[in-house]
Write a protein that holds these residues in place. Structure first.
Motif, short mmCIF file in Angstrom:
data_model
loop_
_atom_site.label_atom_id
_atom_site.label_comp_id
_atom_site.label_asym_id
_atom_site.label_seq_id
_atom_site.Cartn_x
_atom_site.Cartn_y
_atom_site.Cartn_z
N UNK A 23 0.83 -1.21 0.00
CA UNK A 23 0.00 0.00 0.00
C UNK A 23 0.86 1.25 0.00
N UNK A 24 1.91 1.24 0.80
CA UNK A 24 2.80 2.40 0.89
C UNK A 24 3.51 2.63 -0.44
N UNK A 25 3.96 1.54 -1.09
CA UNK A 25 4.61 1.67 -2.39
C UNK A 25 3.64 2.23 -3.43
N UNK A 26 2.38 1.77 -3.38
CA UNK A 26 1.38 2.30 -4.30
C UNK A 26 1.13 3.78 -4.05
N UNK A 27 1.18 4.21 -2.79
CA UNK A 27 1.02 5.63 -2.50
C UNK A 27 2.13 6.44 -3.17
N UNK A 28 3.34 5.92 -3.12
CA UNK A 28 4.47 6.62 -3.76
C UNK A 28 4.26 6.72 -5.26
N UNK A 29 3.61 5.72 -5.85
CA UNK A 29 3.36 5.70 -7.29
C UNK A 29 2.07 6.43 -7.66
N UNK A 30 1.39 7.00 -6.65
CA UNK A 30 0.12 7.71 -6.83
C UNK A 30 -1.00 6.78 -7.30
N UNK A 31 -0.86 5.50 -6.99
CA UNK A 31 -1.91 4.52 -7.26
C UNK A 31 -2.83 4.44 -6.05
N UNK A 32 -3.59 5.49 -5.84
CA UNK A 32 -4.33 5.63 -4.59
C UNK A 32 -5.42 4.57 -4.44
N UNK A 33 -6.03 4.15 -5.54
CA UNK A 33 -7.05 3.11 -5.46
C UNK A 33 -6.47 1.80 -4.99
N UNK A 34 -5.33 1.40 -5.57
CA UNK A 34 -4.67 0.16 -5.15
C UNK A 34 -4.17 0.27 -3.71
N UNK A 35 -3.67 1.45 -3.34
CA UNK A 35 -3.20 1.66 -1.96
C UNK A 35 -4.34 1.50 -0.97
N UNK A 36 -5.50 2.03 -1.32
CA UNK A 36 -6.67 1.92 -0.47
C UNK A 36 -7.09 0.46 -0.31
N UNK A 37 -7.09 -0.28 -1.42
CA UNK A 37 -7.48 -1.69 -1.39
C UNK A 37 -6.52 -2.51 -0.53
N UNK A 38 -5.22 -2.27 -0.69
CA UNK A 38 -4.23 -3.03 0.10
C UNK A 38 -4.34 -2.71 1.58
N UNK A 39 -4.51 -1.43 1.91
CA UNK A 39 -4.62 -1.06 3.32
C UNK A 39 -5.86 -1.67 3.95
N UNK A 40 -6.96 -1.69 3.21
CA UNK A 40 -8.19 -2.30 3.73
C UNK A 40 -8.00 -3.80 3.96
N UNK A 41 -7.29 -4.47 3.03
CA UNK A 41 -7.01 -5.89 3.20
C UNK A 41 -6.15 -6.13 4.42
N UNK A 42 -5.15 -5.26 4.64
CA UNK A 42 -4.30 -5.40 5.82
C UNK A 42 -5.10 -5.26 7.10
N UNK A 43 -6.06 -4.32 7.10
CA UNK A 43 -6.90 -4.12 8.29
C UNK A 43 -7.81 -5.32 8.50
N UNK A 44 -8.35 -5.88 7.41
CA UNK A 44 -9.19 -7.08 7.53
C UNK A 44 -8.41 -8.25 8.11
N UNK A 45 -7.13 -8.31 7.77
CA UNK A 45 -6.27 -9.39 8.26
C UNK A 45 -5.91 -9.19 9.73
#
Length: 488
Positions: A57-79
């Motif tokens: 998610x953090x790497x996607x934030x650096x790449x400005x892939x905010x949608x993917x970053x949001x999805x990854x962070x949500x998955x991490x929270x679900x885990x």
């Protein structure tokens, strides 16, 4: 350890951890795309690791892939609902997308778990301030009779002090000598008097308001057009383009394809030079709106803060009015379509549809205007969800169908940092151009521009490296939330 229990071969888990460590090093080396690839391999080996998802998610934030970053962070929270970094990452993604209320909820969750964490409290307070400001703005926005700020400015009431030593706009209006003086003044970190800055903005607004949302232009035989991509407030790199390719003139026309401002700390200088040239050469200098020529991006990524620091809040309101009138696309010789983002979520869109878009507003969250500003190409056929969380991604078949439907040769778009400054995709029918080298002083990429010569309009690419600039960091004027450690 902030990871869910997993059942699996210990060798597989060891290999996953090795991928993560290699990805972490790539991240430190600012090789974010490669880091994403290795985090993905780690996730494939151990999909229940909250750490791997949060890191990607953090790497996607650096790449400005905010949608993917949001999805990854949500998955991490679900885990792992107790993994605090994941809430930080998701809040960052929400903030980048202008979704301040859900960002505040995530930061509130962090503060509840860590009530003595000063950094968490600072982030929460910064986000809370924005939410309250937005609520206030919404409450006072119901005054439909309020005049646009452009109608309240009287230039005669703005005095140019005797002590002012910068360039003066002649009585007959902007001329080439004034623009050359302005370029050099900004290079020396000088300032344009606010009376003249207002004059440029008021004049360019009238010019832009007279244009359709899709502008048709003709490059005559043996003439050329230079197309530049994102500049993002990197003024000294913009000057380097002019050094390489010559200053704009009747015989040396330019088109700048959006994202003139934000992130870089000389956005005011960039935009005033570009708008000044638009006033000087209204038919030979062209500007396309980008997703960063919008209010909430300017509030978060530095342009609003820079304008208020160098001028005042009223000027920021006028910039917003001007940005609303920027055209959304250009068509060159009925062969090449140029827009900042890309193609649309719907099929069978015509050039007439683009020409008739009602653009004098902040972009909606969907529709043709949104797509032109936000969409991206993908390698796969068809359409996919946006990695940015806005609009869509479109494949080579979508590009081919659109071009055939509108009898076009290819499209040029910007919107994405490319290592070489440009990239040809979709069998050469979708070209990305990016003109901010070493983006944000950290990406190490080249910049590039395109030369189109009539009659064939075959693109010629010129690459260039970043040049030195005064010691002001990128994002120097950004919202305090964006400049806090661990966010970007």
């Amino acid at each position: 350890m902030a990871e869910c229990a997993v059942n699996g071969d210990s060798d597989v888990l060891i290999r996953a951890e090795k991928f993560k460590e290699e990805a972490n090093q790539l991240f430190k080396d600012k090789k974010y795309e490669e880091a994403v690839e290795l985090y993905t391999r780690a996730i494939e080996a151990n999909p229940k690791s909250s750490v791997y998802h949060a890191n990607r998610s953090f790497a996607h934030l650096r790449l400005e892939n905010y949608g993917f970053a949001l999805e990854d962070a949500s998955t991490a929270i679900a885990c792992d609902k107790k993994y605090i970094k994941a809430y930080y990452r998701r809040a960052s993604a929400y903030m980048s997308l202008g979704k301040f209320k859900p960002a505040l909820r995530d930061l509130e969750a962090v503060v509840k778990v860590r009530p003595t964490d000063k950094d968490a409290r600072m982030k929460y307070n910064a986000c809370s301030k924005i939410v309250k400001q937005k609520a206030f703005e919404k409450a006072i926005a119901c005054d439909d009779n309020k005049k646009p700020v452009s109608e309240t400015i009287n230039l005669e009431n703005i005095t140019v002090e005797d002590s002012y030593s910068g360039p003066h706009i002649p009585e007959d209006g902007i001329d080439p000598a004034f623009m050359e003086n302005l370029v050099q003044t900004f290079k020396k970190q000088g300032k344009l008097h606010r009376r003249y800055a207002y004059k440029i903005l008021l004049e360019v607004k009238q010019i832009l308001a007279s244009l359709p949302s899709l502008v048709d232009i003709v490059v005559e035989k043996d003439n050329k057009l230079t197309v530049c991509g994102d500049v993002h407030g990197q003024y000294y790199d913009l000057c380097h383009v002019f050094d390489i390719n010559g200053l704009p003139s009747l015989d040396n026309p330019y088109l700048f394809n959006g994202d003139f401002v934000d992130r870089g700390s000389w956005s005011v200088e960039v935009i005033l030079v570009l708008l000044g040239y638009k006033v000087l050469y209204p038919h030979n200098f062209h500007l396309v709106r980008g997703n960063h020529e919008t209010d909430y991006m300017n509030q978060m990524y530095g342009f609003e803060g820079e304008v208020k620091a160098k001028y005042d809040g009223m000027m920021m309101q006028l910039f917003s009015e001007v940005f609303n009138w920027l055209p959304l696309s250009y068509c060159v010789n009925r062969k090449v379509l140029i827009m900042h983002g890309g193609l649309m979520e719907q099929d069978n869109v015509t050039l007439e549809d683009l020409r008739s878009i009602d653009r004098n507003r902040q972009p909606p969250e969907s529709g043709l205007m949104c797509d032109l500003l936000w969409s991206d190409p993908q390698m796969q056929s068809g359409r996919g969800p946006s990695k940015r969380g806005v609009s869509c991604q479109f494949g080579p078949d979508i590009t081919s169908k659109f071009l055939k439907h509108n009898e076009l040769d290819y499209i040029i778009r910007s919107h994405e940092c490319k290592n070489g400054g440009y990239e040809e995709q979709h069998n050469g029918k979708c070209i990305t151009i990016f003109s901010a080298p070493n983006y944000c002083d950290q990406m190490g990429n080249k910049g590039a521009f395109i030369t189109l010569r009539s009659p064939d309009l075959k693109p010629k690419f010129t690459q260039f490296d970043a040049v030195s600039h005064p010691e002001v960091q990128p994002m120097a004027y950004a919202n305090s939330f964006m400049r806090m450690p661990g966010m970007f």
